[in-house]
Design a protein around this motif. Sequence first.
Motif, PDB file in Angstrom:
ATOM      1  N   UNK A 112      -1.940   1.149  -0.294  1.00  0.00           N
ATOM      2  CA  UNK A 112      -1.418   1.363  -1.644  1.00  0.00           C
ATOM      3  C   UNK A 112      -1.974   2.635  -2.256  1.00  0.00           C
ATOM      4  N   UNK A 113      -3.260   2.902  -2.025  1.00  0.00           N
ATOM      5  CA  UNK A 113      -3.840   4.160  -2.534  1.00  0.00           C
ATOM      6  C   UNK A 113      -3.202   5.353  -1.835  1.00  0.00           C
ATOM      7  N   UNK A 114      -3.027   5.203  -0.517  1.00  0.00           N
ATOM      8  CA  UNK A 114      -2.397   6.292   0.235  1.00  0.00           C
ATOM      9  C   UNK A 114      -0.977   6.555  -0.272  1.00  0.00           C
ATOM     10  N   UNK A 137       3.306   8.742  -5.149  1.00  0.00           N
ATOM     11  CA  UNK A 137       3.173   8.418  -6.564  1.00  0.00           C
ATOM     12  C   UNK A 137       3.097   9.623  -7.462  1.00  0.00           C
ATOM     13  N   UNK A 138       2.794  10.768  -6.866  1.00  0.00           N
ATOM     14  CA  UNK A 138       2.709  11.990  -7.686  1.00  0.00           C
ATOM     15  C   UNK A 138       4.059  12.411  -8.244  1.00  0.00           C
ATOM     16  N   UNK A 143      -0.149   2.384  -8.289  1.00  0.00           N
ATOM     17  CA  UNK A 143      -1.132   1.753  -7.408  1.00  0.00           C
ATOM     18  C   UNK A 143      -1.584   0.412  -7.965  1.00  0.00           C
ATOM     19  N   UNK A 144      -1.910   0.406  -9.265  1.00  0.00           N
ATOM     20  CA  UNK A 144      -2.464  -0.790  -9.894  1.00  0.00           C
ATOM     21  C   UNK A 144      -1.407  -1.877 -10.059  1.00  0.00           C
ATOM     22  N   UNK A 145      -0.150  -1.495 -10.216  1.00  0.00           N
ATOM     23  CA  UNK A 145       0.902  -2.458 -10.547  1.00  0.00           C
ATOM     24  C   UNK A 145       1.103  -3.505  -9.459  1.00  0.00           C
ATOM     25  N   UNK A 146       0.799  -3.134  -8.192  1.00  0.00           N
ATOM     26  CA  UNK A 146       1.047  -4.095  -7.108  1.00  0.00           C
ATOM     27  C   UNK A 146      -0.161  -4.998  -6.853  1.00  0.00           C
TER      28      UNK A 146
END
Length: 374
Positions: A114-116, A122-123, A132-135
């Motif tokens: 998810x961070x990757x 995500x940019x 990232x946080x939403x999932x």
Amino acid sequence: MERLVVWIRGHRWTVDLPLYTVFLFLAPNWVGTGSWAVRAIPMLFVLPLLVRRRFPRTVAVLVIAGAAAVYFNEIWAYDRGRTELAMAVALFTLVKLGRRRFAAAIAFAIAVLDVQWGFLWGTYTENPTFTIVAVLPLHIAAWALGEFFRTKDQLTAEEEKRADAQSRAAVAEERTRIARELHDVLAHSMSVIVLNAEGAKLARHRDPEAVDRTLDTIGRTGRDALAELRRLLEVLHAGQAARSPQPSIDELRELVDQCGRAVALEVTGDPGGLTASAALQAYRIVQEALTNMIKHAPADATGRVEVAFEPEVVRIEVTNTGGQAPPAPAPALPSSGRGLAGMRQRVEMYHGELATGPLPNGGYRVRASLVVGS
């Protein structure tokens, strides 16, 4: 409904059908170019999930590998819904099956992916951190649900073990009780044999015919005692229990009168050739059936006891009608043991049959048979 629940428990795959539907119809979010066949590859996540219960670790590794392939490809990367759902299901399965350490490793891999994804794709969104946080709540919920269902399964298993242990204890106690009763019957038979043998010794010079009659009595009593001894060996358990005089079939009328209810008694046939043990078991079955009627039937319910003595079978039927009033406080009618479990043991000892169940009029019926013929 109960049969449906039992069937579903035996066919767990049916619970996954809604999940497979979500995978197939979840709205895609693809970018880039490519054929529909190439774009539909993320839907293949459903294939390893088909065997997730049988091979949870292998399926989890395949799902993580597939998620990594999806998140590093520009065509598939934005089809994130299916990917995150597949990883959450794999995580839930591991936790539910108690593979916590492996589940922790998979959870770490999910966080890394998810961070990757946030850094790669995500940019292009207004708030990359939120992507990232939403999932995270999805995977936290998967872990929590896994723990919940694992605990629930453990409690169910413990309850089943406890119920099985209680059932075994009831059977053991009832067998001990029956063995004690048969002990009393055998003690009586042996006393008759000994007394008649001593009497025959004294009368052999004065009355030879009396000796013949006495020997006939000894032979008949001995054969009955041997038959009871065979049954005793089938049910005898270790341990000593207090012994007390046991009632016989002749006391059925008194037993019915103790009920405090309107109970009719009908006895047909000749009970004269019945052994003491068989008479005792028939009495106990009637006693337990009447006790259950008093405990559970409405106060205005009436009953009927039918006992038929046939040459080789004793047939017992105890019925009660339905009623409107609540059950009244039971009188001091002694119970013979453990209800239906006790009756079943007594019937099995004489290779008979037991049938119990409600009647259409709201009443209840207990029907038993004892095979007493040789």
